[in-house]
Design a protein around this motif. Structure first.
Motif, PDB file in Angstrom:
ATOM      1  N   CYS A 261       2.560  28.983  13.238  1.00 46.52           N
ATOM      2  CA  CYS A 261       2.873  28.520  11.892  1.00 46.52           C
ATOM      3  C   CYS A 261       3.423  26.925  11.892  1.00 46.52           C
ATOM      4  CB  CYS A 261       3.929  29.223  11.306  1.00 46.52           C
ATOM      5  SG  CYS A 261       3.329  30.823  10.798  1.00 46.52           S
TER       6      CYS A 261
ATOM      7  N   ASP B 145       4.300  30.091   2.184  1.00 44.25           N
ATOM      8  CA  ASP B 145       2.971  29.457   1.812  1.00 44.25           C
ATOM      9  C   ASP B 145       2.662  28.476   2.895  1.00 44.25           C
ATOM     10  OD1 ASP B 145       2.627  30.834  -0.324  1.00 44.25           O
ATOM     11  OD2 ASP B 145       3.437  29.265  -1.820  1.00 44.25           O
ATOM     12  N   ARG B 146       3.754  27.510   3.155  1.00 44.20           N
ATOM     13  CA  ARG B 146       3.449  26.609   4.396  1.00 44.20           C
ATOM     14  C   ARG B 146       3.040  27.221   5.352  1.00 44.20           C
ATOM     15  NH1 ARG B 146       6.530  21.809   3.746  1.00 44.20           N
ATOM     16  NH2 ARG B 146       6.432  21.382   1.734  1.00 44.20           N
TER      17      ARG B 146
ATOM     18  N   ALA C  15      -4.133  29.191   8.543  1.00 44.07           N
ATOM     19  CA  ALA C  15      -5.458  28.844   8.238  1.00 44.07           C
ATOM     20  C   ALA C  15      -5.867  27.650   8.972  1.00 44.07           C
ATOM     21  CB  ALA C  15      -5.604  28.755   6.743  1.00 44.07           C
TER      22      ALA C  15
ATOM     23  N   GLU D  95      -0.572  28.367   5.340  1.00 46.93           N
ATOM     24  CA  GLU D  95      -1.330  26.908   5.462  1.00 46.93           C
ATOM     25  C   GLU D  95      -1.766  26.850   6.985  1.00 46.93           C
ATOM     26  OE1 GLU D  95       0.337  24.271   2.969  1.00 46.93           O
ATOM     27  OE2 GLU D  95       0.056  25.248   1.259  1.00 46.93           O
ATOM     28  N   ASN D  96      -0.512  26.702   7.707  1.00 46.30           N
ATOM     29  CA  ASN D  96      -0.760  26.252   9.163  1.00 46.30           C
ATOM     30  C   ASN D  96      -1.573  27.254   9.889  1.00 46.30           C
ATOM     31  OD1 ASN D  96       0.716  23.985   8.650  1.00 46.30           O
ATOM     32  ND2 ASN D  96       2.559  25.101   9.081  1.00 46.30           N
TER      33      ASN D  96
END
Length: 278
Positions: free
Chosen positions: A204, A266-267, A273, A270-271
């Motif tokens: 993450c 959310d952060r 992904a 995103e990481n």
């Protein structure tokens, strides 16, 4: 429960074979009585359902983590758990959640005591039989009809899901927890060990989300939160949630708790992904 037992055994408790008479009645008969008196039953049902749905959304991530523990080494497993919601109505028909029974009684009989001979006779309660058989039948129907990939939002419906969006972030945190639970070196069921935690930090990119935080800071936070629970060497789901919330508030101190938690998660996703694509 003790109050209920005293109430049932009291002299003023009226038993009846009909579901719309006596001291114990079916919910449908009570609703029909209220409707006949001119009350807005549709509104009452909406508010009661809202209470139940929001409560279930809160506990759903916890039950999902426990389910993962039960399913280890098995396939095609189905689980369900009946809950009893005790709801009190005031004179304005506003519902108040008193408690949730994790193991509601499914007995459909009761003891009838003869005062002269003191003999006990087991008698079937028609009301209990009707209500509890339907409850079990409904639970099994949900169990076998619901798709395995169906989300909690799909179950409760878009309207309730939108109203309960602040509770649904709890499920997102659960998704993140279970993602790294499988990478934990500890084999203690539904708990996240140090290797799983380090994998979370690395995947993450927590150090990028919080540039002022060091690995040493995260290790100390991990140890501190572990010591707050009974499990010293690993994180339970609730411990992980506290850790995420601590980091989220540190990242977004000016936002509300919900907005900070949602932004931090959310952060993280995103990481994750980006890492999966790489």
């Amino acid at each position: 429960k003790q109050w209920y037992q005293r109430r049932v055994r009291g002299e003023d408790f009226v038993r009846s074979e009909h579901d719309n008479q006596g001291s114990k009645r079916t919910l449908s008969s009570v609703m029909a009585l209220l409707k006949a008196a001119g009350h807005d039953i549709d509104r009452l049902w909406r508010v009661i359902k809202d209470v139940v749905f929001k409560t279930l959304i809160c506990i759903a991530p916890l039950t999902k983590v426990e389910q993962l523990n039960l399913e280890r080494g098995t396939t095609d497993v189905q689980h369900f758990h009946l809950l009893g919601f005790d709801i009190l109505l005031d004179d304005q028909l506003n519902p108040y959640l008193l408690e949730i029974n994790g193991f509601p009684s499914m007995r459909i009989d009761y003891e009838l005591i003869d005062e002269e001979s003191s003999t006990k006779t087991i008698v079937t309660s028609p009301v209990d039989a009707k209500v509890k058989k339907e409850a079990l039948r409904g639970a099994l129907h949900i169990l076998f009809k619901r798709r395995p990939d169906e989300s909690y939002c799909q179950i409760v419906g878009p309207e309730i899901a939108e109203e309960s969006r602040q509770f649904l972030v709890f499920e997102e945190c659960r998704n993140l927890y279970t993602m790294f639970l499988k990478k934990s070196s500890l084999r203690k069921g539904s708990m996240l060990g140090s290797s799983g935690f380090r994998s979370f930090v690395r995947t993450c990119r927590v150090l990028d989300i919080l540039p002022t935080v060091t690995n040493a800071d995260l290790d100390l936070l991990y140890i501190s939160i572990c010591h707050q629970s009974d499990i010293v060497k690993c994180l339970t789901f609730l411990s992980f949630y506290r850790l995420i919330l601590t980091l989220a508030v540190r990242k977004f101190p000016e936002l509300s708790l919900y907005e900070a938690l949602k932004g931090f998660l959310d952060r993280c996703f995103e990481n994750v992904a980006v890492a999966n694509r790489g």
